[in-house]
Design a protein around this motif. Sequence first.
Motif, PDB file in Angstrom:
ATOM      1  N   UNK A   1     -13.327 -13.732  36.992  1.00 16.42           N
ATOM      2  CA  UNK A   1     -14.439 -12.687  36.768  1.00 16.42           C
ATOM      3  C   UNK A   1     -13.801 -11.428  37.030  1.00 16.42           C
ATOM      4  N   UNK A   2     -12.952 -11.106  38.225  1.00 19.82           N
ATOM      5  CA  UNK A   2     -12.056  -9.856  38.419  1.00 19.82           C
ATOM      6  C   UNK A   2     -11.214  -9.786  37.447  1.00 19.82           C
ATOM      7  N   UNK A   3     -10.469 -10.811  36.941  1.00 19.96           N
ATOM      8  CA  UNK A   3      -9.550 -10.629  35.795  1.00 19.96           C
ATOM      9  C   UNK A   3      -9.869  -9.947  34.607  1.00 19.96           C
ATOM     10  N   UNK A   4     -11.203 -10.544  34.139  1.00 18.64           N
ATOM     11  CA  UNK A   4     -11.752 -10.100  32.929  1.00 18.64           C
ATOM     12  C   UNK A   4     -12.356  -8.420  33.039  1.00 18.64           C
ATOM     13  N   UNK A   5     -13.088  -8.423  34.257  1.00 16.86           N
ATOM     14  CA  UNK A   5     -13.744  -7.080  34.536  1.00 16.86           C
ATOM     15  C   UNK A   5     -12.486  -6.171  34.502  1.00 16.86           C
ATOM     16  N   UNK A   6     -11.503  -6.466  35.254  1.00 17.41           N
ATOM     17  CA  UNK A   6     -10.492  -5.292  35.312  1.00 17.41           C
ATOM     18  C   UNK A   6      -9.833  -5.102  33.873  1.00 17.41           C
ATOM     19  N   UNK A   7      -9.573  -6.185  33.013  1.00 13.97           N
ATOM     20  CA  UNK A   7      -9.348  -5.941  31.687  1.00 13.97           C
ATOM     21  C   UNK A   7     -10.247  -5.165  30.868  1.00 13.97           C
ATOM     22  N   UNK A   8     -11.462  -5.390  30.958  1.00 17.21           N
ATOM     23  CA  UNK A   8     -12.623  -4.540  30.350  1.00 17.21           C
ATOM     24  C   UNK A   8     -12.628  -2.928  31.064  1.00 17.21           C
ATOM     25  N   UNK A   9     -12.444  -2.908  32.088  1.00 17.20           N
ATOM     26  CA  UNK A   9     -12.558  -1.598  32.908  1.00 17.20           C
ATOM     27  C   UNK A   9     -13.904  -1.402  33.427  1.00 17.20           C
ATOM     28  N   UNK A  10     -14.468  -2.493  33.894  1.00 16.27           N
ATOM     29  CA  UNK A  10     -15.663  -2.605  34.355  1.00 16.27           C
ATOM     30  C   UNK A  10     -16.033  -3.119  35.654  1.00 16.27           C
ATOM     31  N   UNK A  11     -17.059  -3.268  36.226  1.00 14.32           N
ATOM     32  CA  UNK A  11     -17.340  -3.765  37.522  1.00 14.32           C
ATOM     33  C   UNK A  11     -17.481  -5.195  37.339  1.00 14.32           C
ATOM     34  N   UNK A  12     -16.772  -5.894  38.419  1.00 17.21           N
ATOM     35  CA  UNK A  12     -17.010  -7.220  38.515  1.00 17.21           C
ATOM     36  C   UNK A  12     -18.405  -7.791  38.861  1.00 17.21           C
TER      37      UNK A  12
ATOM     38  N   UNK B   1     -18.493 -23.405  30.486  1.00 15.27           N
ATOM     39  CA  UNK B   1     -18.035 -23.443  31.726  1.00 15.27           C
ATOM     40  C   UNK B   1     -19.341 -23.112  32.723  1.00 15.27           C
ATOM     41  N   UNK B   2     -19.572 -23.899  33.400  1.00 22.53           N
ATOM     42  CA  UNK B   2     -20.711 -23.418  34.325  1.00 22.53           C
ATOM     43  C   UNK B   2     -20.251 -22.827  35.519  1.00 22.53           C
ATOM     44  N   UNK B   3     -18.997 -22.912  35.880  1.00 26.21           N
ATOM     45  CA  UNK B   3     -18.645 -22.164  36.998  1.00 26.21           C
ATOM     46  C   UNK B   3     -17.428 -21.432  36.600  1.00 26.21           C
ATOM     47  N   UNK B   4     -17.449 -19.991  36.873  1.00 28.41           N
ATOM     48  CA  UNK B   4     -16.297 -19.333  36.682  1.00 28.41           C
ATOM     49  C   UNK B   4     -15.782 -18.827  37.807  1.00 28.41           C
ATOM     50  N   UNK B   5     -14.564 -18.939  38.461  1.00 27.58           N
ATOM     51  CA  UNK B   5     -13.987 -18.489  39.555  1.00 27.58           C
ATOM     52  C   UNK B   5     -13.990 -16.957  39.750  1.00 27.58           C
ATOM     53  N   UNK B   6     -14.304 -16.643  41.081  1.00 21.84           N
ATOM     54  CA  UNK B   6     -14.082 -15.045  41.378  1.00 21.84           C
ATOM     55  C   UNK B   6     -13.210 -14.515  40.632  1.00 21.84           C
ATOM     56  N   UNK B   7     -11.871 -15.014  40.831  1.00 17.39           N
ATOM     57  CA  UNK B   7     -10.665 -14.401  40.345  1.00 17.39           C
ATOM     58  C   UNK B   7     -10.812 -14.249  38.831  1.00 17.39           C
TER      59      UNK B   7
ATOM     60  N   UNK C   1      -5.227 -14.750  30.482  1.00 16.70           N
ATOM     61  CA  UNK C   1      -5.834 -16.229  30.429  1.00 16.70           C
ATOM     62  C   UNK C   1      -5.186 -16.856  28.941  1.00 16.70           C
ATOM     63  N   UNK C   2      -5.585 -18.246  29.029  1.00 13.92           N
ATOM     64  CA  UNK C   2      -4.872 -18.847  27.966  1.00 13.92           C
ATOM     65  C   UNK C   2      -5.805 -18.741  26.671  1.00 13.92           C
ATOM     66  N   UNK C   3      -5.276 -18.510  25.537  1.00 11.91           N
ATOM     67  CA  UNK C   3      -5.969 -18.373  24.466  1.00 11.91           C
ATOM     68  C   UNK C   3      -7.230 -19.170  24.331  1.00 11.91           C
ATOM     69  N   UNK C   4      -8.372 -18.842  24.087  1.00 10.10           N
ATOM     70  CA  UNK C   4      -9.604 -19.616  23.784  1.00 10.10           C
ATOM     71  C   UNK C   4     -10.512 -19.405  25.323  1.00 10.10           C
ATOM     72  N   UNK C   5     -10.030 -19.131  26.027  1.00 11.26           N
ATOM     73  CA  UNK C   5     -10.869 -19.007  27.525  1.00 11.26           C
ATOM     74  C   UNK C   5     -12.031 -18.064  27.396  1.00 11.26           C
ATOM     75  N   UNK C   6     -12.009 -17.062  26.859  1.00 12.33           N
ATOM     76  CA  UNK C   6     -12.807 -15.905  26.436  1.00 12.33           C
ATOM     77  C   UNK C   6     -14.142 -16.769  25.712  1.00 12.33           C
ATOM     78  N   UNK C   7     -13.737 -17.493  24.810  1.00 10.89           N
ATOM     79  CA  UNK C   7     -14.777 -18.287  24.062  1.00 10.89           C
ATOM     80  C   UNK C   7     -15.409 -19.096  24.604  1.00 10.89           C
ATOM     81  N   UNK C   8     -14.626 -19.974  25.564  1.00  6.31           N
ATOM     82  CA  UNK C   8     -15.341 -20.878  26.584  1.00  6.31           C
ATOM     83  C   UNK C   8     -16.379 -20.256  27.372  1.00  6.31           C
ATOM     84  N   UNK C   9     -15.895 -19.245  27.969  1.00  2.59           N
ATOM     85  CA  UNK C   9     -16.779 -18.335  28.825  1.00  2.59           C
ATOM     86  C   UNK C   9     -18.020 -17.839  28.298  1.00  2.59           C
TER      87      UNK C   9
END
Length: 94
Positions: free
Chosen positions: A42-53, A34-40, A21-29
């Motif tokens: 969540x999956x990308x961040x979960x994968x990057x962290x090695x945790x369950x979505x 951002x009141x709505x975060x897309x499923x994909x 994702x673009x720089x700064x997106x983690x901070x926004x979340x």
Amino acid sequence: MRWARLVAGIPQRELDRLAGHSEGFTGIIEARHSSVVQTDTVERYASALGIAASWLAFEEGPAPDEAGLRALGERTREAKAAAKAATRATRAAA
């Protein structure tokens, strides 16, 4: 997400890069701007962290393994240090 990122010791900018994702997106979340975060997303961040979505999105299921998160952070720091060393070596050889 903030808890997992902090346990791993990964800066927001690095998590953005790992998740593609673009720089700064983690901070926004994390700031919940951002009141709505897309499923994909969540999956990308979960994968990057090695945790369950499902845990990342809803804190459902077992909590992430703290030792695993710390190991991820260490691997990330080692890879970044190796890349910097390779860049320095290339510049020195030029």
